[in-house]
Write a protein that holds these residues in place. Structure first.
Motif, PDB file in Angstrom:
ATOM      1  N   THR A  24      15.657  -3.296   6.788  1.00 46.66           N
ATOM      2  CA  THR A  24      15.371  -4.297   7.815  1.00 46.66           C
ATOM      3  C   THR A  24      14.302  -5.264   7.319  1.00 46.66           C
ATOM      4  OG1 THR A  24      13.606  -3.028   8.861  1.00 46.66           O
ATOM      5  CG2 THR A  24      15.854  -2.605   9.615  1.00 46.66           C
ATOM      6  N   GLU A  25      14.207  -6.384   7.978  1.00 50.75           N
ATOM      7  CA  GLU A  25      13.197  -7.395   7.661  1.00 50.75           C
ATOM      8  C   GLU A  25      12.207  -7.496   8.824  1.00 50.75           C
ATOM      9  OE1 GLU A  25      12.906  -8.899   4.765  1.00 50.75           O
ATOM     10  OE2 GLU A  25      14.706  -7.902   4.018  1.00 50.75           O
ATOM     11  N   PRO A  26      10.983  -7.949   8.555  1.00 53.21           N
ATOM     12  CA  PRO A  26      10.009  -8.114   9.632  1.00 53.21           C
ATOM     13  C   PRO A  26      10.562  -9.024  10.737  1.00 53.21           C
ATOM     14  CG  PRO A  26       8.959  -8.413   7.500  1.00 53.21           C
ATOM     15  CD  PRO A  26      10.442  -8.323   7.258  1.00 53.21           C
ATOM     16  N   GLY A  27      10.377  -8.614  11.981  1.00 57.57           N
ATOM     17  CA  GLY A  27      10.856  -9.384  13.125  1.00 57.57           C
ATOM     18  C   GLY A  27      12.282  -9.070  13.532  1.00 57.57           C
ATOM     19  N   GLN A  28      13.007  -8.378  12.692  1.00 61.21           N
ATOM     20  CA  GLN A  28      14.401  -8.027  13.007  1.00 61.21           C
ATOM     21  C   GLN A  28      14.433  -6.991  14.124  1.00 61.21           C
ATOM     22  OE1 GLN A  28      16.639  -6.790   9.571  1.00 61.21           O
ATOM     23  NE2 GLN A  28      18.302  -5.958  10.781  1.00 61.21           N
ATOM     24  N   SER A  29      15.421  -7.093  14.998  1.00 60.16           N
ATOM     25  CA  SER A  29      15.591  -6.096  16.052  1.00 60.16           C
ATOM     26  C   SER A  29      17.051  -5.652  16.098  1.00 60.16           C
ATOM     27  CB  SER A  29      15.155  -6.646  17.413  1.00 60.16           C
ATOM     28  OG  SER A  29      15.944  -7.752  17.766  1.00 60.16           O
ATOM     29  N   ASN A  30      17.243  -4.415  16.499  1.00 60.61           N
ATOM     30  CA  ASN A  30      18.581  -3.837  16.590  1.00 60.61           C
ATOM     31  C   ASN A  30      18.637  -2.880  17.769  1.00 60.61           C
ATOM     32  OD1 ASN A  30      19.944  -4.837  14.192  1.00 60.61           O
ATOM     33  ND2 ASN A  30      18.492  -3.619  13.030  1.00 60.61           N
ATOM     34  N   SER A  31      19.840  -2.567  18.203  1.00 63.30           N
ATOM     35  CA  SER A  31      20.051  -1.524  19.210  1.00 63.30           C
ATOM     36  C   SER A  31      20.836  -0.411  18.542  1.00 63.30           C
ATOM     37  CB  SER A  31      20.840  -2.060  20.405  1.00 63.30           C
ATOM     38  OG  SER A  31      20.048  -2.917  21.165  1.00 63.30           O
ATOM     39  N   LEU A  32      20.223   0.762  18.499  1.00 58.86           N
ATOM     40  CA  LEU A  32      20.865   1.926  17.908  1.00 58.86           C
ATOM     41  C   LEU A  32      21.420   2.812  19.016  1.00 58.86           C
ATOM     42  CD1 LEU A  32      18.125   2.785  15.266  1.00 58.86           C
ATOM     43  CD2 LEU A  32      20.275   1.568  14.898  1.00 58.86           C
ATOM     44  N   CYS A  33      22.517   3.482  18.731  1.00 59.47           N
ATOM     45  CA  CYS A  33      23.137   4.383  19.704  1.00 59.47           C
ATOM     46  C   CYS A  33      22.301   5.655  19.828  1.00 59.47           C
ATOM     47  CB  CYS A  33      24.552   4.743  19.244  1.00 59.47           C
ATOM     48  SG  CYS A  33      25.317   6.033  20.233  1.00 59.47           S
ATOM     49  N   GLY A  34      21.943   6.012  21.038  1.00 61.92           N
ATOM     50  CA  GLY A  34      21.205   7.246  21.285  1.00 61.92           C
ATOM     51  C   GLY A  34      22.041   8.290  21.990  1.00 61.92           C
ATOM     52  N   CYS A  35      23.240   7.913  22.440  1.00 66.25           N
ATOM     53  CA  CYS A  35      24.074   8.838  23.219  1.00 66.25           C
ATOM     54  C   CYS A  35      25.041   9.642  22.356  1.00 66.25           C
ATOM     55  CB  CYS A  35      24.856   8.067  24.281  1.00 66.25           C
ATOM     56  SG  CYS A  35      26.183   7.029  23.627  1.00 66.25           S
ATOM     57  N   ARG A  36      25.232   9.243  21.102  1.00 62.19           N
ATOM     58  CA  ARG A  36      26.143   9.881  20.144  1.00 62.19           C
ATOM     59  C   ARG A  36      27.619   9.672  20.460  1.00 62.19           C
ATOM     60  NH1 ARG A  36      23.240  14.613  17.262  1.00 62.19           N
ATOM     61  NH2 ARG A  36      21.176  14.474  18.145  1.00 62.19           N
ATOM     62  N   HIS A  37      27.951   8.834  21.414  1.00 63.13           N
ATOM     63  CA  HIS A  37      29.347   8.658  21.817  1.00 63.13           C
ATOM     64  C   HIS A  37      29.949   7.314  21.402  1.00 63.13           C
ATOM     65  CE1 HIS A  37      29.061  12.327  24.064  1.00 63.13           C
ATOM     66  NE2 HIS A  37      28.088  11.847  24.811  1.00 63.13           N
ATOM     67  N   CYS A  38      29.146   6.371  20.967  1.00 65.82           N
ATOM     68  CA  CYS A  38      29.660   5.046  20.629  1.00 65.82           C
ATOM     69  C   CYS A  38      30.544   5.096  19.385  1.00 65.82           C
ATOM     70  CB  CYS A  38      28.510   4.074  20.373  1.00 65.82           C
ATOM     71  SG  CYS A  38      27.526   3.715  21.823  1.00 65.82           S
ATOM     72  N   ALA A  39      31.673   4.437  19.465  1.00 65.20           N
ATOM     73  CA  ALA A  39      32.550   4.340  18.298  1.00 65.20           C
ATOM     74  C   ALA A  39      31.867   3.552  17.188  1.00 65.20           C
ATOM     75  CB  ALA A  39      33.865   3.682  18.689  1.00 65.20           C
ATOM     76  N   SER A  40      30.926   2.698  17.551  1.00 63.92           N
ATOM     77  CA  SER A  40      30.212   1.867  16.581  1.00 63.92           C
ATOM     78  C   SER A  40      28.963   2.553  16.027  1.00 63.92           C
ATOM     79  CB  SER A  40      29.820   0.548  17.230  1.00 63.92           C
ATOM     80  OG  SER A  40      28.998   0.792  18.361  1.00 63.92           O
ATOM     81  N   ALA A  41      28.742   3.817  16.377  1.00 60.17           N
ATOM     82  CA  ALA A  41      27.542   4.546  15.951  1.00 60.17           C
ATOM     83  C   ALA A  41      27.384   4.446  14.442  1.00 60.17           C
ATOM     84  CB  ALA A  41      27.630   5.997  16.385  1.00 60.17           C
ATOM     85  N   PRO A  42      26.186   4.228  13.971  1.00 60.12           N
ATOM     86  CA  PRO A  42      24.901   4.394  14.636  1.00 60.12           C
ATOM     87  C   PRO A  42      24.440   3.195  15.465  1.00 60.12           C
ATOM     88  CG  PRO A  42      24.519   3.866  12.345  1.00 60.12           C
ATOM     89  CD  PRO A  42      26.012   3.965  12.527  1.00 60.12           C
ATOM     90  N   TRP A  43      25.238   2.148  15.529  1.00 58.02           N
ATOM     91  CA  TRP A  43      24.874   0.972  16.319  1.00 58.02           C
ATOM     92  C   TRP A  43      25.328   1.156  17.762  1.00 58.02           C
ATOM     93  CZ3 TRP A  43      21.599  -1.158  13.312  1.00 58.02           C
ATOM     94  CH2 TRP A  43      21.788  -1.103  11.936  1.00 58.02           C
ATOM     95  N   ALA A  44      24.532   0.713  18.706  1.00 56.02           N
ATOM     96  CA  ALA A  44      24.862   0.855  20.124  1.00 56.02           C
ATOM     97  C   ALA A  44      25.950  -0.130  20.526  1.00 56.02           C
ATOM     98  CB  ALA A  44      23.627   0.624  20.983  1.00 56.02           C
ATOM     99  N   ALA A  45      26.941   0.367  21.254  1.00 54.58           N
ATOM    100  CA  ALA A  45      27.968  -0.493  21.845  1.00 54.58           C
ATOM    101  C   ALA A  45      27.397  -1.064  23.138  1.00 54.58           C
ATOM    102  CB  ALA A  45      29.230   0.311  22.120  1.00 54.58           C
ATOM    103  N   SER A  46      28.046  -2.054  23.692  1.00 49.20           N
ATOM    104  CA  SER A  46      27.548  -2.682  24.926  1.00 49.20           C
ATOM    105  C   SER A  46      27.502  -1.701  26.091  1.00 49.20           C
ATOM    106  CB  SER A  46      28.400  -3.899  25.287  1.00 49.20           C
ATOM    107  OG  SER A  46      29.746  -3.513  25.479  1.00 49.20           O
ATOM    108  N   ASP A  47      28.335  -0.657  26.053  1.00 44.10           N
ATOM    109  CA  ASP A  47      28.349   0.326  27.136  1.00 44.10           C
ATOM    110  C   ASP A  47      27.656   1.639  26.755  1.00 44.10           C
ATOM    111  OD1 ASP A  47      30.224   1.147  25.303  1.00 44.10           O
ATOM    112  OD2 ASP A  47      31.755   1.656  26.791  1.00 44.10           O
ATOM    113  N   CYS A  48      26.792   1.607  25.744  1.00 45.33           N
ATOM    114  CA  CYS A  48      26.076   2.810  25.294  1.00 45.33           C
ATOM    115  C   CYS A  48      25.238   3.368  26.439  1.00 45.33           C
ATOM    116  CB  CYS A  48      25.176   2.483  24.097  1.00 45.33           C
ATOM    117  SG  CYS A  48      24.270   3.909  23.473  1.00 45.33           S
TER     118      CYS A  48
END
Length: 102
Positions: free
Chosen positions: A23-47
């Protein structure tokens, strides 16, 4: 939907590697915490449990794709057979040191 975890048989038959992200300074991301997203490790919109993170400095993330980590969404080497886990963690530490030097 049940979480998908990698079994010992799958670990032997098909290697599973973490997703390494710098990652770079200032960068932000949403990571999946529910373990169910098909896009894991990234959070889906319905995570059900999105983890919003913002980075103040350059950071190397080792993200879990097997969904078996005790520190999910961060990889702890759970994808490895138990006998190799210790060696994998040492390798991860060494690689992390090399990336920090750059």
């Amino acid at each position: 939907m049940a979480a998908h975890h990698v079994t010992d048989t799958q670990r032997v038959n098909k290697p599973v590697y973490p997703q390494v992200v710098v990652t770079e300074p200032g960068q932000s991301n949403s990571l999946c915490g529910c373990r169910h997203c098909a896009s894991a490790p990234w959070a889906a919109s319905d995570c059900g449990l999105p983890l919003k993170v913002q980075f103040e400095r350059k950071t190397t993330l080792w993200l879990c794709v097997c969904r078996g980590s005790k520190h999910y969404p961060y990889c702890d080497g759970s994808h490895n057979p138990p006998l190799l886990r210790k060696h994998w963690l040492k390798l991860k530490q060494r690689l992390h040191q090399l990336v920090r030097r750059r």
